[in-house]
Scaffold this active site. Sequence first.
Site, PDB file in Angstrom:
ATOM      1  N   ASN B 159       0.806  -1.221   0.000  1.00 39.20           N
ATOM      2  CA  ASN B 159       0.000   0.000   0.000  1.00 39.20           C
ATOM      3  C   ASN B 159       0.836   1.267   0.000  1.00 39.20           C
ATOM      4  O   ASN B 159       0.343   2.327  -0.401  1.00 39.20           O
ATOM      5  CB  ASN B 159      -0.975   0.016   1.182  1.00 39.20           C
ATOM      6  N   ASP B 160       2.071   1.194   0.445  1.00 36.27           N
ATOM      7  CA  ASP B 160       2.926   2.375   0.310  1.00 36.27           C
ATOM      8  C   ASP B 160       3.064   2.756  -1.159  1.00 36.27           C
ATOM      9  O   ASP B 160       3.013   3.935  -1.522  1.00 36.27           O
ATOM     10  CB  ASP B 160       4.311   2.109   0.896  1.00 36.27           C
TER      11      ASP B 160
END
Lengths: 388, 402
Positions: B159-160
């Site tokens: 998700n980064d």
Amino acid sequence: MMTESQRALSGTRLIDLTDARAIYGAKLLSDLGADTVRPIPPEGDPLANRGPIDKQSGESLWYAFHTTSRRLFHMSNSSKSRRQLQSLCEHANVIVLNDGHPFESFLDLANVRDSNPGLVIVECTSFGNTGPWKDYLAPDLVAGALGGSVAITGDEDTPPLKPFGDVNFAVSGAYVAVAALAALRHSRQTGKGQLVRVSVHECIASCLEHVFMWYLYNDVFRHAKGKALERRGSLHWSNLYQVMQAKNGHIMVTPTPSLDNQLVWLIEENAFEDLLDPEYQEPNARGRWARRMMEVLRSWVATKDVESLFYEAQEHHAPFGWVHDIPQVADNPQLAGRDWWSSLEVSGNSVKSTGSPYSHSDTPAEAGGIEHLSAESEGIIDAIGWGN
Amino acid sequence: MRPLQGVRVLDFTHVLAGPFCTRVLADMGADVVKVNSETRAQINAPIGPYFTLWNRNKRTIALDMAQDEARKIAFDLALRADVVIDNFSMGVLERWGMGYVDVSNQNKSVIYVQMSGMGSGGPWSNFVTYAPTIHALSGLTYTTGVPGRRDIGLGYSYNDHQAGLHAAVAVLSAIEAREHTGKGQRIDISQFEVAVNLLGPTFLNYFANGEGIEPCGNDQPYDEIGPHGCYRCAGPASNDVLGERWIAIACLNDSQWEALRACMGNPEWSRDEVFATSGGRYQNRRELDERLSAWTKDLDAWELMQMLQAAGVPAGVVQDGVDLMELDPQLIEKKFIRRIEEPHPTMGSTYADKLPIDFEHTPCDLYERSRTLGEDNVQILADWLGVDQKSVIQGEEDGYLR
């Protein structure tokens, strides 16, 4: 119906010829306000039956999510229908497509580009346009396997796992949106459009966090066992984050950014065990101490109520994460507090849905509805206002 | 000329999500000025492989934001920026006198991006998060696993990257809006909401049908298809820890199943009518998996992939980092990993993975090394603010440009 409010991409005309590999990108652009037409082949949209399915109507909820804010342009096999599609492309600012789209046999994009020199075309392929794998078939699982995300997901006692959902294609979709907008800016400034190519394979490989670092800088990681890190459940490559079992649930335990602060917390709780032993003060003992910290944390977490621990961690500025299932996420107080959820129309019924992944202060993104257009209708270009 | 030539980005981001956004913008030609300082070392410090990977193609300025002079310079830079971006917890830039209102009062065209973990407002607004935190809270950890387990999740900070890409989309869309309105705006990105949105169909299913979802391994959770999984093969493994070799096979329809059967030599078991339809194969998928595993276990994964793909069956070797680097013909042909020409002053050779976007007329194949702390102080302050070199050196000696 389309919303009338000013959105960031209002006035941008987009043709969506995507399949599952890039449709998320088309959705992002459409929800940002692009005036999007998605041509539907006479036999129907190949994506329209993907699950989950709405039990009440039989409609695809996957499709409803991915085709927001669009005009669905229902094609026939007539020459008139094909001419209208060609004309739409000639009036577009951006076309996003995947190779193998249903209109390849008659849509003449070379001609379109000649008559529309500012046009941006973003073509998303699985492996690029050259190379021995260029024609390989790669649904999300296979794309993730070859792209590297599957090898690092799963545990020692499970097979390699595909991350849930269309996680790999969501990456290529996001890159497609980035590519379209960057090329659109260039086109606005110079009047020159261009063809932009996006490889799903490269997209996945570019988002693997530690994988290339582990290989390229292997000499830096003293605890490295090889140039490729094995799949190992939730244990992060740093060895410092891991999902642990609390008394009544699971929680991602992340004692960084300050292991010392975590130690203080454990001392407050009288749960520090041997972490203050002098042996850990020796030079080069920091790694051993950190591993021991994780063992101590596992024992300690097992005694804790998961909800209390989560909030206590945040009070200690420790980014622990309570492992939520879907109903828990649906009830999340932060999402409710930001009034984040939206709604979608599915077969005439309003269904609660996810909100926008970003919030623009002046031009908010919003998932709009569907408008149906028949390719047999007269004057599509003027009817949708693209003739201006 | 790259497509974002002329776009100025003042970059207060750190760790991965924010830097990944500005890396994408920098790769496409934006002038990204990354703010660091000696006093905010830790993971944001411009040393080591992690920083190097996410901060190529950017310039760095060192500002000790504890000092008035540094905050004044930062504010002046913000007035000349097209984009100001941070991914601190909420409130940090405001405490430095650089909140959106402060900056936009004097720079009407600024696009001001805050990409905190939880977004601005709401009871968890000040919560601290990493990608694994977000995975856990969003349902990504729960859903990625096998039945009976809720402790697996994604094996990397997915998700980064996605938050960074979504931030880039948001920035570029605001630039497009500014073309028409002349005005900038504030963009609030909750990394948590990015993750939850990626499970959109699952939440629609929950709200429409009242159904959650349990972890289901490599099965398709909603589509009755099969086979769809990873199968153990023979052959050398590059991963010397687990020493395993796997292939993923995903038949999406009956014709791909028929092709797979032909590749297997039409064994008798495959002619059982329970496997004749997608639904039947799905209902009997565990038996199917066992049958397939028995077939693949003695086969070389690479040869098998070639055979299956040639027959029209989607199949791919489960590639680890060594495979991607040493065996993958697509990545090798595209020179996906490149050694950066100029050696890094402390690390020596450093590398870049290429931007996976190929522009026909505005190629983005320039990769410059990450910069050391304050390495571009003089040039940045000359370019953006017209400050002379002598003043910059004085600032470095006084400590606020460190």
